[in-house]
Write a protein that holds these residues in place. Structure first.
Motif, PDB file in Angstrom:
ATOM      1  N   ARG A   1       2.493   8.498  14.625  1.00 32.61           N
ATOM      2  CA  ARG A   1       3.589   8.548  13.643  1.00 32.61           C
ATOM      3  C   ARG A   1       3.583   7.288  12.788  1.00 32.61           C
ATOM      4  N   ARG A   2       3.365   6.121  13.403  1.00 32.90           N
ATOM      5  CA  ARG A   2       3.343   4.863  12.663  1.00 32.90           C
ATOM      6  C   ARG A   2       2.127   4.810  11.740  1.00 32.90           C
ATOM      7  N   GLU A   3       1.000   5.321  12.193  1.00 33.62           N
ATOM      8  CA  GLU A   3      -0.186   5.409  11.330  1.00 33.62           C
ATOM      9  C   GLU A   3       0.118   6.269  10.115  1.00 33.62           C
ATOM     10  N   ALA A   4       0.777   7.391  10.337  1.00 34.16           N
ATOM     11  CA  ALA A   4       1.111   8.299   9.237  1.00 34.16           C
ATOM     12  C   ALA A   4       2.043   7.627   8.234  1.00 34.16           C
ATOM     13  N   ILE A   5       3.001   6.853   8.722  1.00 29.32           N
ATOM     14  CA  ILE A   5       3.901   6.116   7.824  1.00 29.32           C
ATOM     15  C   ILE A   5       3.085   5.180   6.944  1.00 29.32           C
ATOM     16  N   TYR A   6       2.178   4.429   7.571  1.00 32.83           N
ATOM     17  CA  TYR A   6       1.338   3.494   6.817  1.00 32.83           C
ATOM     18  C   TYR A   6       0.475   4.231   5.797  1.00 32.83           C
ATOM     19  N   LEU A   7      -0.209   5.271   6.239  1.00 30.41           N
ATOM     20  CA  LEU A   7      -1.121   5.994   5.351  1.00 30.41           C
ATOM     21  C   LEU A   7      -0.377   6.614   4.168  1.00 30.41           C
ATOM     22  N   GLU A   8       0.750   7.249   4.432  1.00 29.16           N
ATOM     23  CA  GLU A   8       1.504   7.900   3.359  1.00 29.16           C
ATOM     24  C   GLU A   8       2.083   6.893   2.371  1.00 29.16           C
ATOM     25  N   ALA A   9       2.652   5.804   2.878  1.00 32.49           N
ATOM     26  CA  ALA A   9       3.251   4.799   1.989  1.00 32.49           C
ATOM     27  C   ALA A   9       2.177   4.108   1.147  1.00 32.49           C
ATOM     28  N   THR A  10       1.053   3.771   1.779  1.00 32.19           N
ATOM     29  CA  THR A  10      -0.027   3.116   1.046  1.00 32.19           C
ATOM     30  C   THR A  10      -0.591   4.043  -0.017  1.00 32.19           C
ATOM     31  N   ALA A  11      -0.820   5.294   0.349  1.00 34.16           N
ATOM     32  CA  ALA A  11      -1.370   6.268  -0.598  1.00 34.16           C
ATOM     33  C   ALA A  11      -0.424   6.483  -1.777  1.00 34.16           C
ATOM     34  N   ALA A  12       0.856   6.649  -1.511  1.00 30.48           N
ATOM     35  CA  ALA A  12       1.831   6.861  -2.586  1.00 30.48           C
ATOM     36  C   ALA A  12       1.883   5.648  -3.514  1.00 30.48           C
ATOM     37  N   HIS A  13       1.854   4.456  -2.923  1.00 29.84           N
ATOM     38  CA  HIS A  13       1.896   3.223  -3.713  1.00 29.84           C
ATOM     39  C   HIS A  13       0.663   3.108  -4.614  1.00 29.84           C
ATOM     40  N   LEU A  14      -0.522   3.265  -4.026  1.00 33.87           N
ATOM     41  CA  LEU A  14      -1.747   3.118  -4.813  1.00 33.87           C
ATOM     42  C   LEU A  14      -1.876   4.206  -5.870  1.00 33.87           C
ATOM     43  N   CYS A  15      -1.428   5.393  -5.556  1.00 32.69           N
ATOM     44  CA  CYS A  15      -1.459   6.471  -6.546  1.00 32.69           C
ATOM     45  C   CYS A  15      -0.511   6.146  -7.714  1.00 32.69           C
ATOM     46  N   ALA A  16       0.661   5.632  -7.408  1.00 35.46           N
ATOM     47  CA  ALA A  16       1.612   5.269  -8.466  1.00 35.46           C
ATOM     48  C   ALA A  16       1.051   4.157  -9.342  1.00 35.46           C
ATOM     49  N   VAL A  17       0.414   3.177  -8.709  1.00 36.30           N
ATOM     50  CA  VAL A  17      -0.158   2.065  -9.465  1.00 36.30           C
ATOM     51  C   VAL A  17      -1.277   2.560 -10.372  1.00 36.30           C
ATOM     52  N   GLN A  18      -2.162   3.389  -9.835  1.00 35.25           N
ATOM     53  CA  GLN A  18      -3.301   3.839 -10.638  1.00 35.25           C
ATOM     54  C   GLN A  18      -2.897   4.823 -11.728  1.00 35.25           C
ATOM     55  N   SER A  19      -1.723   5.395 -11.634  1.00 33.44           N
ATOM     56  CA  SER A  19      -1.308   6.367 -12.646  1.00 33.44           C
ATOM     57  C   SER A  19      -0.740   5.699 -13.902  1.00 33.44           C
ATOM     58  N   ARG A  20      -0.488   4.389 -13.833  1.00 36.01           N
ATOM     59  CA  ARG A  20       0.023   3.640 -14.987  1.00 36.01           C
ATOM     60  C   ARG A  20      -1.114   3.079 -15.808  1.00 36.01           C
ATOM     61  N   VAL A  21      -0.853   2.885 -17.084  1.00 35.81           N
ATOM     62  CA  VAL A  21      -1.796   2.215 -17.969  1.00 35.81           C
ATOM     63  C   VAL A  21      -1.339   0.775 -18.110  1.00 35.81           C
ATOM     64  N   TYR A  22      -2.232  -0.149 -17.823  1.00 37.38           N
ATOM     65  CA  TYR A  22      -1.920  -1.572 -17.907  1.00 37.38           C
ATOM     66  C   TYR A  22      -2.701  -2.181 -19.071  1.00 37.38           C
ATOM     67  N   THR A  23      -1.992  -2.869 -19.958  1.00 36.97           N
ATOM     68  CA  THR A  23      -2.664  -3.570 -21.046  1.00 36.97           C
ATOM     69  C   THR A  23      -2.998  -4.997 -20.650  1.00 36.97           C
ATOM     70  N   ASP A  24      -2.338  -5.502 -19.614  1.00 33.81           N
ATOM     71  CA  ASP A  24      -2.566  -6.859 -19.133  1.00 33.81           C
ATOM     72  C   ASP A  24      -3.278  -6.791 -17.781  1.00 33.81           C
ATOM     73  N   PRO A  25      -4.521  -7.277 -17.710  1.00 33.38           N
ATOM     74  CA  PRO A  25      -5.265  -7.222 -16.448  1.00 33.38           C
ATOM     75  C   PRO A  25      -4.553  -7.937 -15.297  1.00 33.38           C
ATOM     76  N   ALA A  26      -3.844  -9.015 -15.587  1.00 31.27           N
ATOM     77  CA  ALA A  26      -3.117  -9.731 -14.532  1.00 31.27           C
ATOM     78  C   ALA A  26      -1.987  -8.874 -13.975  1.00 31.27           C
ATOM     79  N   GLU A  27      -1.323  -8.123 -14.842  1.00 35.03           N
ATOM     80  CA  GLU A  27      -0.253  -7.228 -14.399  1.00 35.03           C
ATOM     81  C   GLU A  27      -0.824  -6.118 -13.512  1.00 35.03           C
ATOM     82  N   MET A  28      -1.986  -5.596 -13.896  1.00 34.92           N
ATOM     83  CA  MET A  28      -2.628  -4.559 -13.092  1.00 34.92           C
ATOM     84  C   MET A  28      -3.029  -5.122 -11.726  1.00 34.92           C
ATOM     85  N   ALA A  29      -3.618  -6.302 -11.706  1.00 34.23           N
ATOM     86  CA  ALA A  29      -4.019  -6.925 -10.445  1.00 34.23           C
ATOM     87  C   ALA A  29      -2.802  -7.168  -9.554  1.00 34.23           C
TER      88      ALA A  29
END
Length: 125
Positions: free
Chosen positions: A45-73
């Motif tokens: 269950r704890r693994e699933a929490i980690y996997l789901e939260a990490t996946a949702a976070h990274l997907c949200a980050v990659q779905s945005r367009v960043y004009t500033d490389p530092a902001e993207m990093a």
């Protein structure tokens, strides 16, 4: 820096994810049991929490367009809030994602699922 290495390794996989909007990020809900007959261990269950939260976070980050490389990093380096997990548990899961190939595959699959167009969106419009 640990997250940057994890994110760097997963960034290629994220590029394959298609998403037209922000998934909302934030706190991931604990996974819901699919059947009452198959109890889930606390560790799973704890693994699933980690996997789901990490996946949702990274997907949200990659779905945005960043004009500033530092902001993207900075966005990729930031961590989501992990419901019910301690910082030590998150650090251990981060390490596993880098050193355990099977766990890394599970994370990659979670990212693909979170970023797929058929995945339910966290935002309700």
């Amino acid at each position: 820096m640990t997250v940057a290495l994890l994110v760097g390794g997963l960034a290629g996989g994220l590029a394959a994810c298609g998403s037209d909007g922000d998934s909302g990020g934030g706190v991931a809900s604990p996974p819901k049991a699919t059947t009452a007959a198959a109890p889930v261990s606390e560790e799973a269950r704890r693994e699933a929490i980690y996997l789901e939260a990490t996946a949702a976070h990274l997907c949200a980050v990659q779905s945005r367009v960043y004009t500033d490389p530092a902001e993207m990093a900075s966005a990729y380096a930031s961590k989501p809030r992990y419901a019910e997990l301690t910082e030590a548990e998150v650090a251990a899961f981060d390490e596993r994602a880098k050193t355990d190939p099977a766990f890394a595959v599970r994370l990659s699959e979670a990212i693909t699922a979170a970023c797929s167009p058929s995945a339910p969106s966290a935002s309700t419009g």
